[in-house]
Structures are given as C-alpha cells and as structure tokens.
Motif scaffolding. Structure first.
Motif, PDB file in Angstrom:
ATOM      1  N   PHE A   1      18.132 146.266  85.591  1.00 30.42           N
ATOM      2  CA  PHE A   1      18.074 145.165  84.628  1.00 30.42           C
ATOM      3  C   PHE A   1      19.312 144.292  84.749  1.00 30.42           C
ATOM      4  N   ALA A   2      20.480 144.918  84.839  1.00 35.37           N
ATOM      5  CA  ALA A   2      21.720 144.154  84.996  1.00 35.37           C
ATOM      6  C   ALA A   2      21.725 143.400  86.323  1.00 35.37           C
ATOM      7  N   ALA A   3      21.172 144.006  87.379  1.00 40.20           N
ATOM      8  CA  ALA A   3      21.158 143.376  88.703  1.00 40.20           C
ATOM      9  C   ALA A   3      20.334 142.092  88.716  1.00 40.20           C
ATOM     10  N   LEU A   4      19.317 142.019  87.861  1.00 37.17           N
ATOM     11  CA  LEU A   4      18.495 140.807  87.801  1.00 37.17           C
ATOM     12  C   LEU A   4      19.326 139.582  87.422  1.00 37.17           C
ATOM     13  N   ASN A   5      20.398 139.802  86.673  1.00 39.56           N
ATOM     14  CA  ASN A   5      21.238 138.687  86.228  1.00 39.56           C
ATOM     15  C   ASN A   5      22.466 138.515  87.101  1.00 39.56           C
ATOM     16  N   ALA A   6      22.543 139.281  88.186  1.00 41.81           N
ATOM     17  CA  ALA A   6      23.716 139.207  89.058  1.00 41.81           C
ATOM     18  C   ALA A   6      23.323 138.986  90.505  1.00 41.81           C
ATOM     19  N   CYS A   7      22.197 138.321  90.703  1.00 44.22           N
ATOM     20  CA  CYS A   7      21.701 138.097  92.064  1.00 44.22           C
ATOM     21  C   CYS A   7      22.566 137.066  92.782  1.00 44.22           C
ATOM     22  N   ALA A   8      23.254 137.480  93.834  1.00 44.95           N
ATOM     23  CA  ALA A   8      24.025 136.526  94.632  1.00 44.95           C
ATOM     24  C   ALA A   8      23.094 135.573  95.369  1.00 44.95           C
ATOM     25  N   ASP A   9      21.993 136.103  95.858  1.00 42.11           N
ATOM     26  CA  ASP A   9      20.945 135.300  96.476  1.00 42.11           C
ATOM     27  C   ASP A   9      19.712 135.452  95.593  1.00 42.11           C
ATOM     28  N   PRO A  10      19.421 134.460  94.734  1.00 40.66           N
ATOM     29  CA  PRO A  10      18.358 134.615  93.745  1.00 40.66           C
ATOM     30  C   PRO A  10      16.989 134.939  94.331  1.00 40.66           C
ATOM     31  N   GLY A  11      16.737 134.501  95.562  1.00 38.27           N
ATOM     32  CA  GLY A  11      15.442 134.814  96.166  1.00 38.27           C
ATOM     33  C   GLY A  11      15.401 136.216  96.731  1.00 38.27           C
ATOM     34  N   GLU A  12      16.290 136.502  97.685  1.00 37.99           N
ATOM     35  CA  GLU A  12      16.277 137.784  98.388  1.00 37.99           C
ATOM     36  C   GLU A  12      16.581 138.944  97.451  1.00 37.99           C
ATOM     37  N   ASP A  13      17.610 138.814  96.628  1.00 36.26           N
ATOM     38  CA  ASP A  13      18.008 139.916  95.757  1.00 36.26           C
ATOM     39  C   ASP A  13      16.936 140.204  94.714  1.00 36.26           C
ATOM     40  N   PHE A  14      16.358 139.151  94.158  1.00 37.98           N
ATOM     41  CA  PHE A  14      15.315 139.331  93.149  1.00 37.98           C
ATOM     42  C   PHE A  14      14.113 140.054  93.743  1.00 37.98           C
ATOM     43  N   VAL A  15      13.672 139.619  94.903  1.00 35.11           N
ATOM     44  CA  VAL A  15      12.502 140.228  95.527  1.00 35.11           C
ATOM     45  C   VAL A  15      12.783 141.678  95.917  1.00 35.11           C
ATOM     46  N   ARG A  16      14.005 141.971  96.320  1.00 34.60           N
ATOM     47  CA  ARG A  16      14.347 143.352  96.654  1.00 34.60           C
ATOM     48  C   ARG A  16      14.236 144.244  95.407  1.00 34.60           C
ATOM     49  N   ILE A  17      14.698 143.746  94.262  1.00 32.22           N
ATOM     50  CA  ILE A  17      14.585 144.512  93.018  1.00 32.22           C
ATOM     51  C   ILE A  17      13.119 144.683  92.634  1.00 32.22           C
ATOM     52  N   VAL A  18      12.330 143.613  92.754  1.00 33.90           N
ATOM     53  CA  VAL A  18      10.902 143.691  92.445  1.00 33.90           C
ATOM     54  C   VAL A  18      10.225 144.752  93.303  1.00 33.90           C
ATOM     55  N   GLU A  19      10.521 144.730  94.599  1.00 35.80           N
ATOM     56  CA  GLU A  19       9.899 145.689  95.509  1.00 35.80           C
ATOM     57  C   GLU A  19      10.295 147.119  95.161  1.00 35.80           C
ATOM     58  N   GLN A  20      11.559 147.334  94.813  1.00 36.04           N
ATOM     59  CA  GLN A  20      12.019 148.668  94.443  1.00 36.04           C
ATOM     60  C   GLN A  20      11.329 149.160  93.178  1.00 36.04           C
ATOM     61  N   LEU A  21      11.214 148.285  92.189  1.00 32.65           N
ATOM     62  CA  LEU A  21      10.570 148.673  90.937  1.00 32.65           C
ATOM     63  C   LEU A  21       9.106 149.031  91.161  1.00 32.65           C
ATOM     64  N   ILE A  22       8.407 148.228  91.944  1.00 31.29           N
ATOM     65  CA  ILE A  22       6.994 148.496  92.207  1.00 31.29           C
ATOM     66  C   ILE A  22       6.830 149.780  93.004  1.00 31.29           C
ATOM     67  N   SER A  23       7.672 149.964  94.026  1.00 32.02           N
ATOM     68  CA  SER A  23       7.570 151.168  94.854  1.00 32.02           C
ATOM     69  C   SER A  23       7.861 152.419  94.049  1.00 32.02           C
ATOM     70  N   ASN A  24       8.902 152.377  93.212  1.00 38.14           N
ATOM     71  CA  ASN A  24       9.254 153.541  92.408  1.00 38.14           C
ATOM     72  C   ASN A  24       8.174 153.865  91.399  1.00 38.14           C
ATOM     73  N   ASP A  25       7.650 152.833  90.744  1.00 28.14           N
ATOM     74  CA  ASP A  25       6.621 153.046  89.731  1.00 28.14           C
ATOM     75  C   ASP A  25       5.334 153.566  90.370  1.00 28.14           C
ATOM     76  N   SER A  26       4.954 152.997  91.515  1.00 26.61           N
ATOM     77  CA  SER A  26       3.741 153.427  92.197  1.00 26.61           C
ATOM     78  C   SER A  26       3.897 154.848  92.694  1.00 26.61           C
ATOM     79  N   GLY A  27       5.097 155.191  93.199  1.00 27.43           N
ATOM     80  CA  GLY A  27       5.324 156.545  93.675  1.00 27.43           C
ATOM     81  C   GLY A  27       5.249 157.552  92.553  1.00 27.43           C
ATOM     82  N   ALA A  28       5.803 157.198  91.393  1.00 27.37           N
ATOM     83  CA  ALA A  28       5.755 158.104  90.253  1.00 27.37           C
ATOM     84  C   ALA A  28       4.325 158.300  89.795  1.00 27.37           C
TER      85      ALA A  28
END
Length: 218
Positions: free
Chosen positions: A188-215
C-alpha cells in the motif's frame, strides 16, 4: 516476418513483447501451416485448460481535470503489456482508461482476434464479474465503481500519482484500513512511492494478483 522468426527460435513471451509481437500463449490462433511442428506443440501446451479461467480485472478511471495525463499515459502502456503477457480478461466502460488500454493493445501488439472493444454500460456491470479493480485518475463515476467494488468485497488498486478519484481514494484508504484490507502495509505504501508510475505500479498490481490467485488455488 518477425513473427515467423520468433516462432522459429521459440522465443519466450517476454521477448516477443519486446519485439511488439503477440505472446504465443495469450490468444487462440488459427492453424498456421508455416508454423514449425515443435512450436505448434509448445503453443498448444501453453494454452489455458478448460478448467483454468483467466484472471478478470476491471480497469476504471478517466482523464478528469485534476488528473495527471503523463502518469496515465505511462500506466496505460504498462497495463497493456501486463494484460497481454498474462492474458487477463478486462472489463471497462465505453469511455475511459480501460478502453485506452485495449486500444493500445490493438494498435501496438495487433493480436489477430481483437477487432473491437466491448465497453460495458452501467458502473455495476463494469466491476460485477471482476476479481480486481484497477483505478487510474477518474471522476464521480469512478468513485461509484470503487464504492460498488468495496461493497462486493473486491480489492481496489489505485495509483495515487494519476490524480483524480484514484488519489482521493488512496488518501481515504490511508486513514481507513477497511478500504485497503486486501493490501499489506508495504505494498500500500509502495503505491504512493512509485519512482516510475507506470512500471512500478504495474509490478505491484501483478504481485498482488499473483499472490491472491496463488492463495486461492492453495
């Protein structure tokens, strides 16, 4: 010609995306008599089985007056690449950033089975079947979609740097943990600290989806 070279070399999907080509396993293709038998077998093995449904995301938001166009541009490009590489199913309205993502995919990657984008009318219809709701910018309609998503228990992932409703929702969620129950404190904190708003945001999105789907699969 690039497609034939990529098929012959059996390039992985990430390499194909860098060449502006469609990932081999993301879409259903018509039989191609020029495709080497080995690649055809690999491609068929990569296709989702009938019991494996693609992750379904809703992409919400728009370019309201208080949004950051540059951030939204970068996020649209990166989300398009993520959708292509992961084969996500996307819901979106008839206008807004969701349809921009699909248009970018059609223009830049040219998948053979995308000739039109179906925008859903009605905020509830946009998020009804989605597993995750991704928010960029947005106005009052986007806030309605967020409220509906939260009432249905769906995770909302907003990029505050994009401005508009996404920024307002992020600040509300910072004060009310219930609005971000699906996100751990670090991400959540990382969403507001994206140095590259495109790449960093999408990386967080992908991690959240992968973790949730895996669980969910566990």
């Amino acid at each position: 010609m690039l497609t034939r070279i990529a098929d012959g070399l059996q390039l992985p999907d990430q390499a194909r995306l860098l060449l502006g080509l469609v990932p081999a396993g993301s879409f259903t293709f018509s039989p191609d008599p020029t495709l080497p038998p080995q690649r055809a077998q690999l491609r068929d093995a990569e296709k989702p089985t009938a019991t494996t449904a693609p992750v379904h995301v809703a992409i919400c938001g728009s370019r309201a007056p208080d949004t950051d166009a540059g951030v939204i541009d970068a996020a649209v490009r990166c989300l398009a690449r993520l959708v292509m590489s992961r084969g996500y199913k996307v819901s979106h309205g008839p206008v807004g950033v969701g349809i921009e993502v699909m248009t970018y995919i059609a223009d830049q990657y040219r998948p053979p089975d995308i000739s039109r984008a179906l925008g859903l009318f009605g905020h509830r219809n946009v998020i009804q079947d989605a597993q995750f709701v991704i928010v960029l910018g947005g106005g009052t309609g986007t806030q309605t979609e967020i409220d509906l998503a939260l009432s249905m228990g769906k995770p909302v992932i907003a990029l505050p740097a994009s401005g508009g409703t996404a920024r307002r929702f992020y600040h509300q969620a910072a004060c009310d943990h219930r609005l971000r129950a699906s996100l751990d404190e670090g991400r959540f904190a990382a969403l507001n600290a994206c140095a590259d708003p495109g790449e960093d945001f999408v990386r967080i999105v992908e991690q959240l989806i992968s973790n949730d789907s895996g669980a969910a699969n566990d």
